[in-house]
Write a protein that holds these residues in place. Structure first.
Motif, PDB file in Angstrom:
ATOM      1  N   VAL A 187       0.779  -1.438   0.006  1.00 42.55           N
ATOM      2  CA  VAL A 187       0.138   0.010   0.035  1.00 42.55           C
ATOM      3  C   VAL A 187       0.813   1.307   0.082  1.00 42.55           C
ATOM      4  N   LEU A 188       1.921   1.181   0.754  1.00 35.77           N
ATOM      5  CA  LEU A 188       2.895   2.505   0.849  1.00 35.77           C
ATOM      6  C   LEU A 188       3.614   2.711  -0.396  1.00 35.77           C
ATOM      7  N   ILE A 189       3.973   1.620  -1.146  1.00 35.04           N
ATOM      8  CA  ILE A 189       4.687   1.898  -2.462  1.00 35.04           C
ATOM      9  C   ILE A 189       3.760   2.424  -3.752  1.00 35.04           C
ATOM     10  N   LEU A 190       2.373   1.686  -3.520  1.00 34.38           N
ATOM     11  CA  LEU A 190       1.459   2.138  -4.346  1.00 34.38           C
ATOM     12  C   LEU A 190       0.797   3.679  -4.204  1.00 34.38           C
ATOM     13  N   THR A 191       1.087   3.885  -3.045  1.00 33.85           N
ATOM     14  CA  THR A 191       0.559   5.158  -2.492  1.00 33.85           C
ATOM     15  C   THR A 191       1.497   6.183  -3.121  1.00 33.85           C
ATOM     16  N   PHE A 192       2.816   6.002  -3.021  1.00 30.93           N
ATOM     17  CA  PHE A 192       3.802   6.667  -3.360  1.00 30.93           C
ATOM     18  C   PHE A 192       3.813   6.833  -4.898  1.00 30.93           C
ATOM     19  N   LEU A 193       3.265   5.696  -5.689  1.00 34.81           N
ATOM     20  CA  LEU A 193       3.457   5.895  -7.202  1.00 34.81           C
ATOM     21  C   LEU A 193       2.127   6.625  -7.759  1.00 34.81           C
ATOM     22  N   PHE A 194       0.976   6.464  -7.057  1.00 35.47           N
ATOM     23  CA  PHE A 194      -0.131   7.161  -7.117  1.00 35.47           C
ATOM     24  C   PHE A 194      -0.180   8.379  -6.959  1.00 35.47           C
ATOM     25  N   VAL A 195       0.517   9.060  -5.966  1.00 39.04           N
ATOM     26  CA  VAL A 195       0.935  10.387  -5.680  1.00 39.04           C
ATOM     27  C   VAL A 195       1.740  11.196  -6.773  1.00 39.04           C
ATOM     28  N   LYS A 196       2.821  10.276  -7.036  1.00 41.18           N
ATOM     29  CA  LYS A 196       3.771  10.764  -8.065  1.00 41.18           C
ATOM     30  C   LYS A 196       3.028  11.146  -9.361  1.00 41.18           C
ATOM     31  N   ASP A 197       2.384  10.025  -9.859  1.00 41.17           N
ATOM     32  CA  ASP A 197       2.164   9.915 -11.175  1.00 41.17           C
ATOM     33  C   ASP A 197       0.569   9.831 -11.359  1.00 41.17           C
ATOM     34  N   GLY A 198      -0.274  10.364 -10.425  1.00 35.48           N
ATOM     35  CA  GLY A 198      -1.898  10.164 -10.528  1.00 35.48           C
ATOM     36  C   GLY A 198      -2.258  11.143 -11.499  1.00 35.48           C
TER      37      GLY A 198
END
Length: 382
Positions: A187-198
């Protein structure tokens, strides 16, 4: 010589169609019912298929949904860092996610000493209460000594016979903790990716789906994101107010673990109705063990009063713009989500229902716009 004008024949009135017979009317109704019944059966089969896909892919879907919910809270912070400090997307997302982790760890580190220091007092109070119950049972004729011995003997035999089940249950618990840690990291990794490229997602969907469908999907995505973010922020505000009021009241009453109970109330508030009931029950139970019946009644009165203020004042005012869902819909959604997917389903039920309501409202707007465009404008002669 003037030519005589032949009078034009009167227009023949249009024949009035004969009314349909009873057989035709009943047959038309049955045909309409059969067509729509088949359509509803097809929709039901589609929903069952979607449910099966969600069930077997839940191990992937759950981290994605949790990451999206976290993004609704963290994305504005990352956007602020990008605009004001001119940071790149990756750096802004990393600072935001790490800051959130530090806040959660800091809260846990703050309340840990309180739990450690007061936990022993609660255990001692519970042991003392059990000792009083045992003394009362032995001194009264309510239960005889033979019945107590028989009950203890039966309990010992049951525990001995269930040793394998208990051991397997311990292994299942260890496996659940391991899976929880893996999901947390994911979840933390996906959150970082979503915040970066969302911010690139909706333009990509618009370009991939084409000008017509892409426009609708992008509009629904914007509205769903706004609704989901508004719900999470509003629920966090309501939960914070509940936690402060309940925690302060428990401190005044003298209930141990008031601060941890306030934190539990805050997180339980994200599961509407059910979460408040569970957190309140735990607080009343601790008050009963440590402060006796009077403290338990005072804690119960405090929690009921705060929940009434939340349900009748705070939630209707603050959430009317973010969700616009009836309380019955919320309760049914939480019940269904908890039944199908446990605690995680109860937590995700209301955000999912809010997003589904956004989709249905947008479809209603599209249907209304298209039906209005087909209605011919009235003239003065009409």
């Amino acid at each position: 010589m003037a030519r005589r004008r032949t009078p034009e024949p009167a227009p023949t009135p249009a024949p009035v169609p004969a009314p349909p017979s009873r057989e035709e009317t009943i047959g038309h109704g049955l045909s309409w019912t059969a067509r729509w019944s088949l359509r509803f059966v097809g929709i039901a089969l589609g929903l069952v298929l979607v449910g099966l896909v969600v069930k077997y892919a839940w191990v992937i879907i759950f981290p994605v949904l949790m990451a999206l919910i976290l993004c609704t809270v963290l994305a504005p912070v990352a956007s602020f860092l990008r605009r004001r400090l001119k940071l790149p997307n990756a750096l802004a997302a990393a600072i935001t996610v790490l800051g959130a982790i530090l806040v959660v760890v800091g809260v846990g580190y703050t309340i840990a000493p309180s739990v450690a220091s007061q936990g022993g007092d609660i255990v001692d109070s519970a042991s003392e209460g059990l000792q009083h119950v045992q003394d009362w049972v032995q001194s009264s004729d309510f239960v005889s000594k033979e019945q107590i011995d028989a009950g203890l003997q039966g309990l010992q035999e049951k525990l001995t016979g269930s040793a394998g089940t208990i051991a397997s249950g311990v292994l299942v618990g260890v496996s659940a903790i391991t899976n929880g840690l893996v999901n947390l990291v994911l979840v933390l990794i996906l959150t970082f990716l979503f915040v970066k490229d969302g911010s690139r997602f909706l333009p990509w969907v618009r370009r991939l789906a084409g000008p017509t469908a892409g426009r609708h999907l992008a509009e629904v995505g914007d509205r769903a994101w706004a609704t989901l973010g508004g719900f999470i922020r509003t629920q966090a505000l309501v939960s914070l107010i509940d936690a402060v009021l309940i925690g302060g009241g428990l401190l005044l009453i003298g209930v141990p673990l008031a601060v941890p109970l306030a934190v539990l109330t805050f997180f339980a508030g994200f599961v509407p109705i059910v979460g408040a009931f569970v957190a309140g029950s735990i607080a009343v139970l601790i008050a009963l063990v440590s402060n006796g019946p009077t403290g338990a009644l005072l804690a119960l009165a405090l929690i009921v009063a705060v929940q009434q203020v939340e349900g009748n004042v705070l939630s209707p005012i603050l959430q009317s713009k973010s969700m616009n869902l009836h309380a019955a819909v919320v309760l049914l959604a939480v019940t269904l989500g908890g039944t199908l997917f446990g605690i995680s389903g109860a937590f995700l039920a209301v955000p999912f229902t809010a997003v589904l309501a956004v989709v249905l409202r947008y479809l209603d707007e599209v249907v209304d716009a298209r039906t209005r465009s087909r209605v011919a404008p009235r003239t003065a002669e009409d």
